[in-house]
Scaffold this active site. Structure first.
Site, PDB file in Angstrom:
ATOM      1  CG  ASP A 114      -2.069   0.934   1.147  1.00 11.28           C
ATOM      2  OD1 ASP A 114      -2.292   1.479   0.052  1.00 11.28           O
ATOM      3  OD2 ASP A 114      -2.757   1.126   2.163  1.00 11.28           O
TER       4      ASP A 114
ATOM      5  CG  PHE B  23     -10.759   1.201   4.372  1.00  6.89           C
ATOM      6  CD1 PHE B  23     -10.686   0.578   3.142  1.00  6.89           C
ATOM      7  CD2 PHE B  23     -10.314   2.507   4.469  1.00  6.89           C
ATOM      8  CE1 PHE B  23     -10.175   1.233   2.021  1.00  6.89           C
ATOM      9  CE2 PHE B  23      -9.804   3.188   3.364  1.00  6.89           C
ATOM     10  CZ  PHE B  23      -9.737   2.550   2.140  1.00  6.89           C
TER      11      PHE B  23
END
Length: 332
Positions: free
Chosen positions: A27, A189
Site C-alpha cells: 500500500d 477497511f
C-alpha cells in the site's frame, strides 16, 4: 515471545509465512518499499501519490506529467486534470516494473456520486496505460463504494473488461452490493473502522480477534466464500500487525511499508484464521440489495456512513492539493 538467533535462522519471518496463506499487496507509491518487500500487487490512492510526488526522487515523473498536460493544451483546468491522470499512470507504470501482478489506480474521489463520470475517467486511465504499453489486465481501477461507484464498477467490468477495486468499503451492505455487481476486488477497511469505535465508544483497546475492523472483514470473507462469489476480498487500512495476523488466510491484504517492515522482523508461528472450508460452514443468510435496500442498510450503519463520507472528503482534499502542486509547474 523472543526467538533464539539459531531458531530464527531456520524460521521464516511472519511476513514470509503470511505470503504462504495470503496475497500480500504493498500500500504505497514508494518504489523503494516495493523493491524491498517484493509484494505481488501494489495499491495507490491520491494521498499516497501526493506524498510520493513531493519526494525529490520522483520529481522527474512530476515534470513528465506536467509536460504531458501542457502538450495536450486546452484550459489551465484541463491541463492540470490531464497532468494529474498522467502522473497516476506514470507512478503505476513504474510500480508495474517492480511487481509481477497488478497495480490499483484511483479515480478522482470528487466523482464518487457520478456514475458516468467515473466510467469515463476509468476508461481514460486505461487508455493512458495503453499508450504506455500496459494492458488493462494489469490494472485495477479504484472506485469509491457508493451506490453510483458500485454501478460504475458493474458497467466497467461487464461492458469494457476493466477490472475494478472498490475502495472506502465499511459496511456489509457495500460488500454485498459489490459482490452482486461482479467486481474483481473489494478493499474493506480495517483500521479506519477501529478508529471510529475507539473515538465513539468507551473501549479504547481491542484484542485483534475482537477488533471491529477485523470482525467486519471476517464476516465479508465468510459471506463471499459461503455463497461462491468470485470477488476478491483485500483487507486494507491497518493500524497494527495484530490486525493483519488476525486476517491471515484472507484473499489479499494491502499493507503499508511501515507494517511490512515490522512483519519482516517478527519471528513467531503464524496460523491461518480464515479459510474457505470454515466459511462454507458458517450460518449466514444470502441477501439481495437493490438501490433502495442498499441505501437503507448502509444508512443503518452509522460508522460506515461517517467513514465513507470522511474518506471521500480526505481523498478529494489530497487530490486538490496535488492539483495545486501541479498548477505551479503548469503555470511556470
Amino acid at each position: 515471545m523472543s526467538v533464539s538467533p539459531v531458531k530464527r535462522q531456520k524460521m521464516e519471518s511472519v511476513l514470509d509465512q503470511l505470503k504462504h496463506h495470503t496475497t500480500v499487496v504493498a500500500d504505497t507509491g514508494d518504489f523503494n518499499a516495493i523493491d524491498e518487500y517484493k509484494p505481488l500487487d501494489a495499491t495507490t490512492n491520491p494521498s499516497l501519490i501526493l506524498a510520493a510526488a513531493q519526494m525529490p526522487a520522483y520529481q522527474e515523473l512530476v515534470d513528465d506529467a506536467v509536460a504531458y498536460g501542457k502538450k495536450l493544451g486546452g484550459s489551465e483546468e484541463e491541463q492540470i486534470k490531464n497532468a494529474c491522470d498522467k502522473l497516476f499512470v506514470l507512478f503505476g507504470a513504474e510500480i508495474l516494473k517492480r511487481i509481477p501482478g497488478r497495480v490499483s489506480t484511483e479515480v478522482d474521489a470528487r466523482l464518487s456520486f457520478d456514475k458516468e463520470g467515473m466510467i469515463q475517467r476509468a476508461r481514460r486511465l486505461i487508455d493512458l496505460y495503453k499508450e504506455a504499453g500496459i494492458g488493462k489486465d494489469r490494472i485495477l481501477i479504484k472506485l469509491s463504494s457508493t451506490w453510483e461507484g458500485i454501478q460504475a464498477g458493474k458497467v466497467l467490468e461487464a461492458e469494457h473488461g476493466i477490472h475494478c477495486n472498490m475502495t472506502l468499503l465499511f459496511s456489509f451492505a457495500q460488500a454485498v452490493a459489490c459482490a452482486e455487481a461482479g467486481v474483481t476486488l473489494i478493499s474493506p477497511f480495517v483500521g479506519r473502522i477501529l478508529d471510529w469505535y475507539v473515538a465513539n465508544g468507551d473501549k479504547k483497546t481491542y484484542e485483534p480477534s475482537e477488533d471491529p475492523g477485523v470482525k467486519s472483514v471476517t464476516k465479508i470473507y465468510n459471506y463471499y466464500k459461503k455463497f461462491g462469489y468470485k470477488t476478491i476480498v483485500m483487507g486494507a487500512s491497518f493500524r497494527n500487525t495484530g490486525e493483519i495476523k488476525a486476517l491471515t488466510g484472507c484473499d489479499y491484504l494491502t499493507i503499508s511499508p511501515k507494517l511490512l517492515a515490522e512483519l519482516s522482523k517478527e519471528y513467531v508461528k503464524l496460523t491461518p484464521t480464515l479459510s474457505v472450508k470454515e466459511a462454507q460452514a458458517c450460518e449466514l443468510e444470502k441477501i439481495h440489495l437493490d438501490e433502495k435496500a442498499f441505501r437503507w442498510h448502509h444508512n443503518e450503519d452509522q460508522m460506515a456512513v461517517e467513514k465513507l463520507s470522511d474518506g471521500i472528503r480526505k481523498f478529494a482534499a489530497d487530490a486538490i492539493k496535488l492539483e495545486r502542486m501541479l498548477k505551479v509547474s503548469v503555470l511556470s
